[in-house]
Design an enzyme around this catalytic site. Structure first.
Site, mmCIF file in Angstrom:
data_model
loop_
_atom_site.group_PDB
_atom_site.id
_atom_site.type_symbol
_atom_site.label_atom_id
_atom_site.label_comp_id
_atom_site.label_asym_id
_atom_site.label_seq_id
_atom_site.Cartn_x
_atom_site.Cartn_y
_atom_site.Cartn_z
ATOM 1 N N GLU A 154 0.837 -1.204 0.000
ATOM 2 C CA GLU A 154 0.000 0.000 0.000
ATOM 3 C C GLU A 154 0.863 1.242 0.000
ATOM 4 O O GLU A 154 2.055 1.187 0.343
ATOM 5 C CB GLU A 154 -0.918 0.004 1.218
ATOM 6 C CG GLU A 154 -2.036 -1.001 1.104
ATOM 7 C CD GLU A 154 -3.061 -0.891 2.213
ATOM 8 O OE1 GLU A 154 -2.840 -0.143 3.164
ATOM 9 O OE2 GLU A 154 -4.087 -1.567 2.098
ATOM 10 N N HIS B 108 -9.280 10.522 2.858
ATOM 11 C CA HIS B 108 -8.928 9.444 1.928
ATOM 12 C C HIS B 108 -9.122 9.984 0.521
ATOM 13 O O HIS B 108 -10.166 10.553 0.209
ATOM 14 C CB HIS B 108 -9.811 8.217 2.158
ATOM 15 C CG HIS B 108 -9.277 6.988 1.498
ATOM 16 N ND1 HIS B 108 -9.263 6.827 0.138
ATOM 17 C CD2 HIS B 108 -8.702 5.882 2.001
ATOM 18 C CE1 HIS B 108 -8.711 5.663 -0.160
ATOM 19 N NE2 HIS B 108 -8.356 5.071 0.967
ATOM 20 N N ARG C 4 -1.576 9.594 1.510
ATOM 21 C CA ARG C 4 -2.950 10.047 1.311
ATOM 22 C C ARG C 4 -3.114 11.553 1.250
ATOM 23 O O ARG C 4 -3.894 12.064 0.444
ATOM 24 C CB ARG C 4 -3.801 9.554 2.484
ATOM 25 C CG ARG C 4 -3.997 8.102 2.423
ATOM 26 C CD ARG C 4 -4.767 7.603 3.572
ATOM 27 N NE ARG C 4 -5.020 6.192 3.304
ATOM 28 C CZ ARG C 4 -5.554 5.363 4.166
ATOM 29 N NH1 ARG C 4 -5.891 5.784 5.358
ATOM 30 N NH2 ARG C 4 -5.762 4.115 3.842
ATOM 31 N N HIS D 45 -11.747 10.462 6.636
ATOM 32 C CA HIS D 45 -11.630 9.016 6.706
ATOM 33 C C HIS D 45 -11.187 8.522 8.082
ATOM 34 O O HIS D 45 -11.627 7.488 8.562
ATOM 35 C CB HIS D 45 -10.577 8.628 5.654
ATOM 36 C CG HIS D 45 -10.318 7.187 5.509
ATOM 37 N ND1 HIS D 45 -11.310 6.292 5.180
ATOM 38 C CD2 HIS D 45 -9.187 6.464 5.626
ATOM 39 C CE1 HIS D 45 -10.783 5.077 5.100
ATOM 40 N NE2 HIS D 45 -9.504 5.154 5.387
ATOM 41 N N ARG E 121 -1.486 9.264 9.181
ATOM 42 C CA ARG E 121 -1.425 7.820 9.417
ATOM 43 C C ARG E 121 -0.929 7.081 8.185
ATOM 44 O O ARG E 121 -1.412 7.314 7.077
ATOM 45 C CB ARG E 121 -2.814 7.321 9.780
ATOM 46 C CG ARG E 121 -2.910 5.829 9.926
ATOM 47 C CD ARG E 121 -4.334 5.419 10.183
ATOM 48 N NE ARG E 121 -5.189 5.652 9.040
ATOM 49 C CZ ARG E 121 -5.868 4.691 8.402
ATOM 50 N NH1 ARG E 121 -5.792 3.443 8.803
ATOM 51 N NH2 ARG E 121 -6.636 4.989 7.381
#
Ligand code: FAD
Length: 478
Positions: free
Chosen positions: A102, A210, A255, A311, A346
């Site tokens: 990811e 997000h 993100r 998000h 994050r």
């Protein structure tokens, strides 16, 4: 007896693990299938591959956290993550054999089951809760019972429950933005309850958006990071693959970078789409997405329009690695907490694992209160005030327009003056949500720099003096 509030990954894993370690436990939740866990997609990050290590996982976490991570929390979670995954497997949970890549991760380390890992966690843990005969009460927490500066129980809409230990696992407040990927239970009222009782809240300005949420015929659907890891690309309506214009990592940039890139594209008058055609074996890897497309008569060859939505929240009730808050007897785990793991942003898939690690390990610490008070920031003391009530829909609109992806002094002051009239003395959900919105705008205004997912267009740069410095809020008690 331990009372745990919230039935997401943090609350459920804590309940099962505490019970299996000899504690009497009960669960209370606003809505059993509420929260983010139930709809979470990608997976949980842990250094399980041979070419990986907790140190590499920690490095990636720190990089994305942009100078604001608490290194103790990062070390703790990255070291404990593989054990938490193995423990879940011992309980009988089956992960798919591959690890996914990811955005922001330097290795394949996302453990998953199908492309609805959160739902799979939820259903599995709920079965374990039932096996252990742990009682669940569906009710809303509205206050904490505090005696002699120590938390001794909870007050819900319907009852008062006196218990020795209270564990908050009530999730975040990303639903307080008009565009959001989460559920309506996540309005931060659990966090506000802790604040009202005297706990310290921190890092409230760091809200993660997000980049790739889609909506077809009113159904909101999160297009998980792993799609981009597996080969999906972003294009605008001019056919340009624009992500590389903003960051050399292109679609695998963190993100915040991608969210702002997409936001910028819309501001330039372009529309943004995800192109799934580059993913090999899409049907097998992402069955849930395929059924979403089928439901709406779309195929994987169609471009999907995407937009950024709130998000996840990095901040919350400040805790140490034991889950202890600054208020004796109160623990906070999962997204409601601010352990410092995420810092200013994050790393993808670091929150399901945070919930699991803190939940599964709580039994180690629950008998001995160590106590803690952070010294890495500025504390703002607030007094209570009374005023009008705002509906959740109003708050979502105000937050999206003024406290959203791109912030500035003018917008934040506008939001603050709006909240100032709001009644925070009441225990209703709207009042609690107003308070949380106010604290978010307040700390976003104080932090006159850009860092992580907090972006100020009037200060689009880091300021050295803000690095590692948190903004905390507490209630001023007479
Ligand atoms: C669409 C989506 C996809 C995601 N995908 C991933 C992913 O792939 N990997 C990852 O690491 N993270 C992911 N995340 C983030 C992650 O899912 C959450 O951070 C995590 O699940 C939070 O778990 P939790 O147990 O702390 O809280 P939640 O799962 O949010 O649960 C909160 C619980 O508290 C209850 N509650 C709330 N307020 C009250 C109250 N006042 N009284 C009583 N009960 C209350 C709710 O009913 C709920 O049961 C995703 C988030 C979303 C929205």
């Amino acid at each position: 007896m331990v009372v745990i509030v919230g039935t997401g990954v943090a609350g459920l894993s804590a309940a099962v693990s505490l019970k299996r370690n000899g504690y009497n436990v009960r669960l209370v939740t606003k809505k059993i299938t509420g929260g983010s866990t139930y709809i979470a997609k990608g997976g949980a990050a842990a250094s399980l591959a041979e070419d990986d290590s907790p140190e590499l996982h920690a490095q990636d976490t720190l990089k994305v956290g942009d100078g604001m991570c608490d290194v103790r929390a990062v070390d703790y979670v990255t070291k404990e993550a593989p054990s938490a995954i193995h423990e879940l497997e011992k309980w009988g949970f089956q992960f798919d054999p591959d690890l996914r890549l990811e955005g922001g991760h330097s290795r394949r380390r996302v453990a998953h089951r199908t492309d609805e890992t959160g739902r799979e966690f939820y259903e599995f843990l709920m079965k374990e809760v039932n096996k252990e005969k742990i009682p669940i009460l569906e009710d809303r927490l509205k206050a904490l019972l505090v005696k002699d500066n120590e938390v001794k129980g909870i007050i819900t809409e319907g009852s008062t429950i006196e218990d020795d230990k209270v564990v908050l696992a009530t999730g975040g407040y990303a639903y307080l933005f008009k565009f959001s990927s989460t559920q309506s239970t996540n309005v931060g009222d659990g966090m506000a309850v802790a604040f009202d009782a005297g706990a310290l809240l921190g890092d409230m300005e760091f809200v993660q958006f997000h980049p790739t949420v889609t909506s077809i015929e009113g159904e909101v659907f999160l297009l998980t990071e792993t799609l981009r890891g597996e080969g999906a690309v972003l294009v605008n309506d001019k056919g340009e693959r624009f992500a590389f214009n903003y960051d050399k990592r292109g679609e695998l940039a963190p993100r915040d970078v991608l969210s702002r890139a997409i936001y910028d594209q819309y501001n330039k008058g372009n529309k943004v789409f995800m192109d799934l055609k580059g993913i090999k074996g899409l049907e097998d890897k992402f069955p849930v997405l395929i059924s979403f497309l089928k439901r709406h008569n779309r195929t994987s060859s169609d471009l999907l329009q995407v937009f950024p939505g709130a998000h996840f929240v990095d901040g919350g009730v400040r805790v140490n690695v034991r889950g202890e808050t600054t208020l004796k007897g109160l623990y906070a785990i999962g997204e409601v907490s601010d352990s410092g793991l995420h810092g200013a942003n994050r790393l993808a898939s670091n929150s399901l694992i945070e919930g699991l690690v803190f939940g599964m390990n709580l039994h180690r610490y629950i008998d001995e209160w160590e106590g803690f008070y952070p010294e890495d920031g500025t504390v703002v003391s607030l007094t209570e005030w009374k005023g009008r009530k705002a509906s959740i829909d109003e708050l979502r609109e105000v937050n999206w327009n003024n406290v959203g992806i791109v912030r500035n002094k003018e917008k934040l002051e506008k939001a603050i003056s709006y909240y100032k009239g709001v009644d925070t003395s009441s225990s209703c959900e709207e009042s609690k949500a107003s308070l949380i919105s106010y604290l978010t705008a307040y700390s976003a205004l104080m932090r006159d720099e850009s860092r992580g997912n907090h972006f100020r267009e009037d200060f689009p740069f880091h300021k050295k003096e803000w690095e590692g410095k948190r903004i905390y809020f507490r209630i001023a008690k007479n």
